[in-house]
Write a protein that holds these residues in place. Structure first.
Motif, PDB file in Angstrom:
ATOM      1  N   ASN A  26       9.128 -24.641  -1.652  1.00  0.00           N
ATOM      2  CA  ASN A  26      10.449 -24.329  -2.157  1.00  0.00           C
ATOM      3  C   ASN A  26      10.273 -23.196  -3.161  1.00  0.00           C
ATOM      4  OD1 ASN A  26      12.652 -26.272  -1.183  1.00  0.00           O
ATOM      5  ND2 ASN A  26      10.973 -27.677  -1.634  1.00  0.00           N
ATOM      6  N   GLN A  27      11.267 -22.897  -3.922  1.00  0.00           N
ATOM      7  CA  GLN A  27      11.183 -21.840  -4.928  1.00  0.00           C
ATOM      8  C   GLN A  27      11.205 -22.451  -6.330  1.00  0.00           C
ATOM      9  OE1 GLN A  27      10.668 -18.801  -3.654  1.00  0.00           O
ATOM     10  NE2 GLN A  27      10.867 -19.790  -1.676  1.00  0.00           N
ATOM     11  N   LEU A  28      10.517 -23.566  -6.493  1.00  0.00           N
ATOM     12  CA  LEU A  28      10.525 -24.282  -7.774  1.00  0.00           C
ATOM     13  C   LEU A  28       9.656 -23.560  -8.796  1.00  0.00           C
ATOM     14  CD1 LEU A  28      10.257 -27.896  -6.353  1.00  0.00           C
ATOM     15  CD2 LEU A  28      12.300 -26.735  -7.199  1.00  0.00           C
ATOM     16  N   SER A  29      10.013 -23.713 -10.047  1.00  0.00           N
ATOM     17  CA  SER A  29       9.265 -23.072 -11.124  1.00  0.00           C
ATOM     18  C   SER A  29       9.035 -24.083 -12.245  1.00  0.00           C
ATOM     19  CB  SER A  29      10.051 -21.863 -11.656  1.00  0.00           C
ATOM     20  OG  SER A  29      11.306 -22.277 -12.137  1.00  0.00           O
ATOM     21  N   GLY A  30       8.216 -23.708 -13.180  1.00  0.00           N
ATOM     22  CA  GLY A  30       7.944 -24.587 -14.312  1.00  0.00           C
ATOM     23  C   GLY A  30       6.887 -25.616 -13.980  1.00  0.00           C
ATOM     24  N   LYS A  31       6.681 -26.501 -14.935  1.00  0.00           N
ATOM     25  CA  LYS A  31       5.651 -27.533 -14.784  1.00  0.00           C
ATOM     26  C   LYS A  31       6.234 -28.795 -14.175  1.00  0.00           C
ATOM     27  CE  LYS A  31       2.855 -25.997 -18.654  1.00  0.00           C
ATOM     28  NZ  LYS A  31       2.187 -26.388 -19.883  1.00  0.00           N
ATOM     29  N   VAL A  32       5.361 -29.544 -13.527  1.00  0.00           N
ATOM     30  CA  VAL A  32       5.746 -30.860 -13.032  1.00  0.00           C
ATOM     31  C   VAL A  32       5.883 -31.767 -14.245  1.00  0.00           C
ATOM     32  CG1 VAL A  32       5.021 -32.826 -11.633  1.00  0.00           C
ATOM     33  CG2 VAL A  32       4.480 -30.502 -10.879  1.00  0.00           C
ATOM     34  N   PRO A  33       7.022 -32.441 -14.401  1.00  0.00           N
ATOM     35  CA  PRO A  33       7.165 -33.341 -15.548  1.00  0.00           C
ATOM     36  C   PRO A  33       6.069 -34.412 -15.533  1.00  0.00           C
ATOM     37  CG  PRO A  33       9.262 -33.081 -14.398  1.00  0.00           C
ATOM     38  CD  PRO A  33       8.206 -32.430 -13.558  1.00  0.00           C
ATOM     39  N   SER A  34       5.359 -34.539 -16.629  1.00  0.00           N
ATOM     40  CA  SER A  34       4.247 -35.491 -16.692  1.00  0.00           C
ATOM     41  C   SER A  34       4.721 -36.923 -16.475  1.00  0.00           C
ATOM     42  CB  SER A  34       3.504 -35.372 -18.016  1.00  0.00           C
ATOM     43  OG  SER A  34       4.390 -35.628 -19.093  1.00  0.00           O
ATOM     44  N   SER A  35       5.992 -37.189 -16.753  1.00  0.00           N
ATOM     45  CA  SER A  35       6.525 -38.543 -16.576  1.00  0.00           C
ATOM     46  C   SER A  35       6.452 -39.005 -15.119  1.00  0.00           C
ATOM     47  CB  SER A  35       7.964 -38.609 -17.080  1.00  0.00           C
ATOM     48  OG  SER A  35       8.762 -37.648 -16.424  1.00  0.00           O
ATOM     49  N   ILE A  36       6.486 -38.058 -14.179  1.00  0.00           N
ATOM     50  CA  ILE A  36       6.412 -38.424 -12.757  1.00  0.00           C
ATOM     51  C   ILE A  36       5.098 -39.139 -12.456  1.00  0.00           C
ATOM     52  CG2 ILE A  36       6.150 -37.429 -10.440  1.00  0.00           C
ATOM     53  CD1 ILE A  36       8.431 -35.575 -11.093  1.00  0.00           C
ATOM     54  N   PHE A  37       4.048 -38.744 -13.145  1.00  0.00           N
ATOM     55  CA  PHE A  37       2.738 -39.346 -12.889  1.00  0.00           C
ATOM     56  C   PHE A  37       2.618 -40.744 -13.484  1.00  0.00           C
ATOM     57  CE2 PHE A  37       2.169 -34.712 -12.827  1.00  0.00           C
ATOM     58  CZ  PHE A  37       1.793 -34.579 -11.500  1.00  0.00           C
ATOM     59  N   LYS A  38       3.666 -41.183 -14.169  1.00  0.00           N
ATOM     60  CA  LYS A  38       3.680 -42.544 -14.723  1.00  0.00           C
ATOM     61  C   LYS A  38       4.380 -43.541 -13.804  1.00  0.00           C
ATOM     62  CE  LYS A  38       3.513 -40.774 -19.402  1.00  0.00           C
ATOM     63  NZ  LYS A  38       4.240 -40.539 -20.635  1.00  0.00           N
ATOM     64  N   ILE A  39       4.881 -43.063 -12.663  1.00  0.00           N
ATOM     65  CA  ILE A  39       5.511 -43.968 -11.696  1.00  0.00           C
ATOM     66  C   ILE A  39       4.386 -44.770 -11.048  1.00  0.00           C
ATOM     67  CG2 ILE A  39       6.916 -44.146  -9.619  1.00  0.00           C
ATOM     68  CD1 ILE A  39       8.157 -41.422 -10.359  1.00  0.00           C
ATOM     69  N   SER A  40       4.312 -46.050 -11.354  1.00  0.00           N
ATOM     70  CA  SER A  40       3.162 -46.861 -10.930  1.00  0.00           C
ATOM     71  C   SER A  40       3.055 -47.022  -9.418  1.00  0.00           C
ATOM     72  CB  SER A  40       3.217 -48.234 -11.601  1.00  0.00           C
ATOM     73  OG  SER A  40       4.389 -48.914 -11.219  1.00  0.00           O
TER      74      SER A  40
END
Length: 120
Positions: A97-111
């Motif tokens: 896609n044409q996404l920009s910026g960083k991946v929110p770190s909170s996503i990696f907390k989804i167990s």
């Protein structure tokens, strides 16, 4: 199926829908906010279309979704923080896609998250 056009907002009325797969068609435009009413949805596949605009924050309201596949579209902007509310998410695919910026770190907390495709 070679479907064309925008995704109809009336799909949001299908309150018992468990899976929505519109992949590999010719859909364009923004995702209708009415899809945010599909609270029983477990699988949402929209990959390989020409959908655009930002990834809507209301996607986070779909807490039962286990598989979110939206790669190969024309989404812009950042990945919304609200995706962390998708507490049952197991597989996430947003690449090409044409996404920009960083991946929110909170996503990696989804167990429950096991697989992430194309999120650099």
């Amino acid at each position: 199926m070679n479907l064309r056009g925008s995704i109809p907002p009336h799909l949001g009325n299908l309150s018992f829908l468990l899976s929505l797969d519109l992949s590999r068609n010719h859909f364009y435009g923004h995702l209708p906010k009415e899809l945010g009413q599909l609270h029983r949805l477990r699988i949402l596949r929209l990959k390989y279309n020409s959908l655009n605009g930002e990834i809507p924050s209301w996607l986070g309201n779909l807490q039962g979704v286990r598989r979110l596949k939206m790669k190969n579209n024309n989404f812009i902007g950042t990945i919304p923080e609200t995706l962390v509310n998708m507490s049952n998410l197991e597989s996430l695919s947003l690449g090409f896609n044409q996404l920009s910026g960083k991946v929110p770190s909170s996503i990696f907390k989804i167990s429950s998250l096991k697989i992430i495709f194309g999120v650099e």
